[in-house]
Design an enzyme around this catalytic site. Structure first.
Site, PDB file in Angstrom:
ATOM      1  N   HIS A 167      24.422  72.749  14.711  1.00 29.86           N
ATOM      2  CA  HIS A 167      25.105  73.961  15.392  1.00 29.86           C
ATOM      3  C   HIS A 167      24.127  75.086  14.531  1.00 29.86           C
ATOM      4  CE1 HIS A 167      28.922  71.985  16.565  1.00 29.86           C
ATOM      5  NE2 HIS A 167      28.434  72.322  17.660  1.00 29.86           N
ATOM      6  N   CYS A 261      32.912  76.410  10.116  1.00 29.18           N
ATOM      7  CA  CYS A 261      33.324  75.399  11.237  1.00 29.18           C
ATOM      8  C   CYS A 261      34.831  75.426  11.382  1.00 29.18           C
ATOM      9  CB  CYS A 261      32.881  73.887  10.992  1.00 29.18           C
ATOM     10  SG  CYS A 261      31.205  73.681  10.855  1.00 29.18           S
TER      11      CYS A 261
HETATM   12  N1  ARG Z   1      32.045  66.582  13.786  1.00 27.34           N
HETATM   13  C1  ARG Z   1      31.833  67.728  14.506  1.00 27.34           C
HETATM   14  C2  ARG Z   1      30.767  67.718  15.508  1.00 27.34           C
HETATM   15  O1  ARG Z   1      29.697  67.135  15.188  1.00 27.34           O
HETATM   16  C3  ARG Z   1      31.532  68.875  13.369  1.00 27.34           C
HETATM   17  C4  ARG Z   1      31.523  70.347  13.871  1.00 27.34           C
HETATM   18  C5  ARG Z   1      31.217  71.160  13.053  1.00 27.34           C
HETATM   19  N2  ARG Z   1      31.639  72.800  13.530  1.00 27.34           N
HETATM   20  C6  ARG Z   1      30.579  73.839  13.330  1.00 27.34           C
HETATM   21  N3  ARG Z   1      31.002  74.798  13.922  1.00 27.34           N
HETATM   22  N4  ARG Z   1      29.282  73.665  13.007  1.00 27.34           N
HETATM   23  O2  ARG Z   1      30.991  68.500  16.534  1.00 27.34           O
END
Ligand code: ARG
Length: 268
Positions: A167, A261
């Site tokens: 991300h 996150c």
């Molecule tokens: N386990 C989640 C996923 O892989 C983590 C999300 C993390 N969120 C972020 N905004 N980077 O989707």
């Protein structure tokens, strides 16, 4: 120049049902132990940190069976009082989208439905007047075009290339309206050139900072709330005149998430 803070409104989701039961990014290991109670207390500390800084924190009810719902940043994109809902890449997170959209509708926001894979402010970051948008792993390029239409702001596509930084908010942090911190190697060569052009004075993170999700930080323009383990980044930010608050969210990192996150900014 002394950085100045503005009061923010954040939406968060208590990790009541947090778990690591599937693997949709390289940080997640469903066979490794995790401690739900520790995740909750680390999250409570993050929430209290925002309150102590004078920000408002709204809460959305956590839903059973959605262990990643704590990662509120993925719940929507919210700019100028408008909300673009999300559509997750992975089936395991699909039901989070409607839950966040319902929260915004119930709280009086105009909600636009997402037509494409779009993981919200995990991949879309407001930087001054423009939106930086990551693609490569989750949010699709088509979603960037829809984002530009919905908000009427320029959207700048950035190509992510390292699966560990899947991300945009794991590889880049908006510090204030003029500047960012980022990890160059997380981006394609062309996107690195774009970032150098847009942010010639950016704070460049080390591999070690990024590896503790140090860039997954929340700034109010003056104070940057970042993982306490990101020591070099912490020092670099202080050198630039930012205040910093280190928080430990190591338990949530087992799912690939950090402070940012867990935090969705609600921009009225
Ligand atoms: N386990 C989640 C996923 O892989 C983590 C999300 C993390 N969120 C972020 N905004 N980077 O989707």
């Amino acid at each position: 120049m002394t950085p100045t803070a503005t009061r923010r409104r954040y939406l968060m989701c208590r990790p009541t049902h947090f778990a690591v039961t599937y693997r949709i990014n390289p940080w997640m290991d469903p066979s490794a132990p995790y401690d739900n109670a520790l995740a909750v207390s680390q999250w409570e500390n993050l929430r209290q940190t925002f309150l102590d800084l004078g920000h408002t924190v709204d809460l959305i009810d956590p839903l059973p069976g959605l262990p990643d719902m704590v990662f509120a940043a993925n719940g929507a994109t919210v700019v100028d009082g408008k909300v673009l809902a999300v559509q997750f890449r992975d089936a395991e997170r699909a039901d989070e989208g409607p839950a966040y959209a319902a929260w915004f509708a119930a709280n009086g926001f105009e909600v636009h439905e997402s037509k494409y894979t779009n993981e919200g402010e995990g991949d879309i970051l407001l930087a001054g007047d423009v939106l930086l948008a990551g693609t490569g792993f989750r949010t699709s390029h088509a979603a960037h075009a829809q984002t530009q239409e919905v908000f009427g702001r320029p959207v700048i596509t950035l190509q992510l290339v390292d699966p560990a930084y899947y991300h945009l908010d794991t590889a880049l942090c908006v510090l204030d309206k003029d500047n960012v911190a980022y990890l160059p190697s997380a981006f394609s060569a062309g996107s690195q050139a774009v970032l150098r052009q847009l942010f010639p004075n950016a704070v460049i993170a080390t591999d070690e900072d990024a590896a503790v999700l140090g860039l997954n930080a929340v700034s109010d323009g003056r104070t940057v709330v970042l993982p306490v383990q990101a020591t070099a980044l912490n020092a670099a930010l202080r050198e630039r005149g930012y205040e910093t608050v280190g928080v430990d969210v190591s338990e949530l990192r087992k799912a690939g998430g950090g402070p940012k996150c867990c935090t969705l900014e609600v921009r009225g």
